[in-house]
Scaffold this motif. Structure first.
Motif, short mmCIF file in Angstrom:
data_model
loop_
_atom_site.label_atom_id
_atom_site.label_comp_id
_atom_site.label_asym_id
_atom_site.label_seq_id
_atom_site.Cartn_x
_atom_site.Cartn_y
_atom_site.Cartn_z
N VAL A 28 -2.64 -9.72 5.79
CA VAL A 28 -1.81 -9.20 6.87
C VAL A 28 -0.34 -9.24 6.48
O VAL A 28 0.43 -8.34 6.82
CB VAL A 28 -2.05 -10.02 8.16
N ALA A 29 0.06 -10.29 5.74
CA ALA A 29 1.45 -10.41 5.30
C ALA A 29 1.86 -9.22 4.45
O ALA A 29 2.98 -8.68 4.58
CB ALA A 29 1.63 -11.71 4.51
N PHE A 30 0.95 -8.77 3.56
CA PHE A 30 1.24 -7.61 2.70
C PHE A 30 1.40 -6.34 3.55
O PHE A 30 2.32 -5.54 3.34
CB PHE A 30 0.10 -7.44 1.68
N ILE A 31 0.52 -6.19 4.53
CA ILE A 31 0.60 -5.01 5.41
C ILE A 31 1.92 -5.02 6.19
O ILE A 31 2.59 -4.00 6.32
CB ILE A 31 -0.60 -5.00 6.39
N LYS A 32 2.29 -6.19 6.72
CA LYS A 32 3.55 -6.32 7.45
C LYS A 32 4.74 -5.93 6.57
O LYS A 32 5.67 -5.25 7.01
CB LYS A 32 3.74 -7.75 7.95
N LYS A 33 4.68 -6.36 5.30
CA LYS A 33 5.77 -6.07 4.36
C LYS A 33 5.90 -4.57 4.13
O LYS A 33 6.99 -4.00 4.21
CB LYS A 33 5.49 -6.80 3.03
N ILE A 34 4.76 -3.91 3.86
CA ILE A 34 4.78 -2.46 3.63
C ILE A 34 5.25 -1.73 4.89
O ILE A 34 6.05 -0.80 4.83
CB ILE A 34 3.38 -1.95 3.20
N ALA A 35 4.75 -2.16 6.05
CA ALA A 35 5.14 -1.52 7.32
C ALA A 35 6.63 -1.69 7.57
O ALA A 35 7.30 -0.78 8.10
CB ALA A 35 4.33 -2.11 8.48
N SER A 36 7.18 -2.83 7.16
CA SER A 36 8.62 -3.06 7.37
C SER A 36 9.47 -2.11 6.54
O SER A 36 10.58 -1.74 6.93
CB SER A 36 8.98 -4.52 7.03
N TYR A 37 8.94 -1.71 5.36
CA TYR A 37 9.70 -0.78 4.50
C TYR A 37 9.87 0.59 5.17
O TYR A 37 10.84 1.30 4.90
CB TYR A 37 8.99 -0.58 3.15
N SER A 51 5.56 3.87 0.62
CA SER A 51 5.11 3.00 1.70
C SER A 51 4.18 3.75 2.66
O SER A 51 3.13 3.23 3.06
CB SER A 51 6.30 2.44 2.48
N LEU A 52 4.56 4.98 3.00
CA LEU A 52 3.71 5.79 3.89
C LEU A 52 2.37 6.10 3.22
O LEU A 52 1.31 6.07 3.87
CB LEU A 52 4.44 7.09 4.26
N ALA A 53 2.41 6.39 1.91
CA ALA A 53 1.17 6.69 1.17
C ALA A 53 0.23 5.49 1.16
O ALA A 53 -0.99 5.64 1.33
CB ALA A 53 1.51 7.10 -0.26
N ILE A 54 0.79 4.29 0.98
CA ILE A 54 -0.03 3.06 0.96
C ILE A 54 -0.64 2.82 2.34
O ILE A 54 -1.83 2.49 2.46
CB ILE A 54 0.82 1.85 0.51
N LEU A 55 0.15 3.00 3.39
CA LEU A 55 -0.37 2.81 4.76
C LEU A 55 -1.51 3.78 5.05
O LEU A 55 -2.53 3.40 5.64
CB LEU A 55 0.75 2.99 5.79
N GLU A 56 -1.34 5.03 4.63
CA GLU A 56 -2.39 6.03 4.86
C GLU A 56 -3.67 5.62 4.13
O GLU A 56 -4.77 5.70 4.68
CB GLU A 56 -1.93 7.41 4.38
N SER A 57 -3.54 5.17 2.88
CA SER A 57 -4.72 4.77 2.10
C SER A 57 -5.42 3.57 2.72
O SER A 57 -6.65 3.50 2.75
CB SER A 57 -4.31 4.43 0.66
N MET A 58 -4.64 2.63 3.21
CA MET A 58 -5.24 1.47 3.88
C MET A 58 -6.10 1.90 5.07
O MET A 58 -7.23 1.43 5.24
CB MET A 58 -4.12 0.53 4.39
N VAL A 59 -5.55 2.79 5.87
CA VAL A 59 -6.26 3.24 7.08
C VAL A 59 -7.54 3.98 6.71
O VAL A 59 -8.61 3.75 7.29
CB VAL A 59 -5.34 4.14 7.93
#
Length: 581
Positions: A28-37, A51-59
């Motif tokens: 969760v800490a990693f996700i929070k970090k990417i989301a903060s960017y 950052s947006l690309a990583i969030l999309e891939s996670m989802v």
């Protein structure tokens, strides 16, 4: 620090593409970090993009991560990135919204759609993306198409819901349709006589509204599709286009020449047809970018689309002088014409609903007949026996011409995508046939090439003599693997594989249907097999038609008989022969 972070995120994206590490391993800490960017580095394009690309891939790759990302990033945080001028950032932002939309549980999807409506996502996209002073690239068009499909898929629940004839709230909608059309001044009192009178009046009015079941019209909405969606559309039309609604109902209920268009039955059939046209309930394709700008111009675009089309149907019904006596036959004929009118108007990609309406006005039934007549004449001209014999004679040389064109295209080569679950971070590879048609050269590329790629820069080779077979669709090895992408109908239609040696395989996903046909035709031609694609059939018809027209130029306005002229009898003497000696 900005450059260093950007390179680190880029490396992370590249590494995750290999699929060695599971997305579920991240905290969760990693996700929070990417989301903060996404908020912190809004002005740094490269960091924001990664950052947006990583969030999309996670989802897309993990249900658990979807829930965590959904908690960390809000639509309100994403909206400002759409109001910028960088189309790539806008594309990535819509991609994240689409991913959240796609992976949301059914009960949360409508809730998310309501939030998107509150944040005015549609009008922001219309202003800052669709009507921005720049061309929309293919990737943005794909994301807009996905958003369009996901939005229309919200209608699936109503489309598949049958009406409960005992549900008073649902029956009240039908009462409202009747009230708006016939403006009942006051309800009769509840004496037994007046109840019978009221029932009789309701039955008469429901017949005028064009329902099949005059006593209990709720029974008309028990078929799915279109279910309750048809009733929703009818109520929207009655409330928001009241004058047009009343005109259609009264105009048809007062006709005595049996040419009335039954509003109720027509609305149900039309709703079902519009759902088929817009593929309501189907998952978005991985390769399609067919979005329609006009659907982003209104918050209730499907309902407005229906309102335009029901008026078109009424107009076309009158122009065709269809009768309601044999509704099923009339419906089939009229619906075919209406569907053709709608499809022809949609192919012009109107920018607004008003423009769509004006396109339909130019496609009257008479105009459709002219178009059909023109197309039919072009076909009928070539069905006589002498022409068919001429076709048979020249067909082999036309097929040889098509074969050479296919092989020449293979020699030029094509850039293919290595599609994965994250569409925009795809890798590319190139494949081409050697000029002597003996070897296939292929290899990976860093980016999509501009023009041809030389043979010597492609690392791998496959001799044509080693090819055992070419398989397509579900028979391809890479389509038998598990995963959402592999189940996608559109991708299945673009997949083909070359099988060689005992277990060797070269897997392809063509960029579009045209390239798929070119490559499958060319590979079959190399193996000495028939070219069976739709493209070959179309090319053969076109080239045969052109060749025959050229050969018949000197016979213009001359009727060609079906049978050869009879051979005359021999003359009684040959005295008319002139002896040159």
């Amino acid at each position: 620090f900005g450059d260093m972070l950007s390179f680190t995120l880029t490396a992370f994206v590249e590494l995750m593409d290999h699929g060695i590490v599971s997305w579920d391993t991240f905290s969760v800490a990693f996700i929070k970090k990417i989301a903060s960017y996404v908020n912190k580095f809004a002005s740094d394009i490269s960091i924001l993009q990664r950052s947006l690309a990583i969030l999309e891939s996670m989802v897309l790759n993990s249900h658990d991560l979807y829930q965590k990302v959904a908690q960390e990033i809000t639509i309100g945080q994403l909206i400002p990135h759409l109001q910028g001028t960088d189309q790539e950032i806008q594309t990535y932002t819509i991609a994240v919204i689409n991913a959240l939309f796609l992976k949301a549980p059914d009960d949360k999807r409508q809730e998310m759609a309501n939030i998107l409506a509150q944040k005015q996502l549609r009008s922001i996209i219309l202003t800052h993306v669709i009507r921005a002073q720049r061309a929309i690239n293919n990737e943005m068009a794909h994301q807009l198409y996905v958003l369009q499909v996901l939005t229309f898929n919200l209608l699936e629940d109503r489309m598949m819901t049958k009406m409960d004839p005992q549900d008073q709230a649902q029956r009240d909608i039908i009462f409202e349709l009747r009230r708006i059309a016939f403006d009942a001044e006051s309800e009769p009192n509840n004496s037994s006589g007046s109840i019978e009178k009221r029932k009789s009046m309701y039955t008469r009015d429901y017949k005028k509204l064009g329902f099949i079941n005059h006593v209990n019209p709720a029974m008309d909405f028990t078929q799915t599709p279109p279910g309750m969606l048809a009733l929703d559309n009818m109520l929207y039309f009655a409330k928001h286009h009241q004058d047009a609604y009343i005109r259609i109902v009264l105009e048809n209920s007062s006709r005595e020449d049996k040419h009335e268009c039954p509003f109720g039955r027509s609305s149900i059939e039309l709703t079902k047809m519009l759902c088929e046209i817009l593929k309501v309930g189907e998952l978005p394709s991985e390769t399609c970018n067919d979005f329609h700008p006009m659907f982003f111009t209104h918050d209730r675009s499907f309902e407005e689309f229906f309102c335009i089309c029901i008026q078109l149907l009424n107009k076309t019904w009158k122009e065709m002088r269809a009768t309601s006596e044999d509704f099923n036959k009339a419906r089939k004929r009229v619906m075919q014409v209406v569907k053709e009118q709608i499809m022809r108007a949609l192919t012009t990609k109107p920018s607004s609903l008003d423009q769509f309406k004006s396109k339909l006005q130019n496609l009257s039934y008479t105009e459709i007949l002219k178009i059909r007549q023109s197309e039919r004449m072009n076909q009928e001209d070539f069905q006589s026996r002498p022409i068919l014999e001429l076709k048979e004679k020249i067909q082999p040389e036309i097929l040889e011409l098509i074969k050479q064109q296919r092989l020449n295209r293979l020699v030029e080569g094509t850039c293919f995508r290595k599609l994965n679950s994250r569409r925009r971070q795809d890798k590319f590879w190139y494949c081409r046939l050697s000029p002597n048609h003996k070897v296939l050269h292929y290899g990976d590329l860093e980016e999509s090439p501009q023009g041809e790629v030389p043979h010597d820069s492609l690392q791998d080779k496959l001799p044509v003599a080693d090819i055992k077979a070419v398989v397509t669709g579900k028979d391809c090895p890479h389509m038998k693997e598990k995963g959402a992408l592999k189940q996608n109908k559109e991708v299945l239609e673009l997949a083909f594989s070359i099988l060689y040696d005992s277990s060797g395989q070269l897997n392809f996903i063509a960029p579009d249907k045209h390239e798929y046909c070119v490559w499958t035709d060319g590979l079959n031609a190399l193996l000495g097999k028939d070219m069976l694609s739709d493209l070959t059939r179309n090319d053969l018809d076109t080239l045969l038609s052109m060749e025959i027209k050229l050969r018949l130029l000197d016979l213009e306005n001359i009727q060609i008989p079906d049978a050869p002229p009879p051979i005359p009898k021999e003359p009684s003497n040959y005295d008319f022969v002139y002896d040159c000696n």
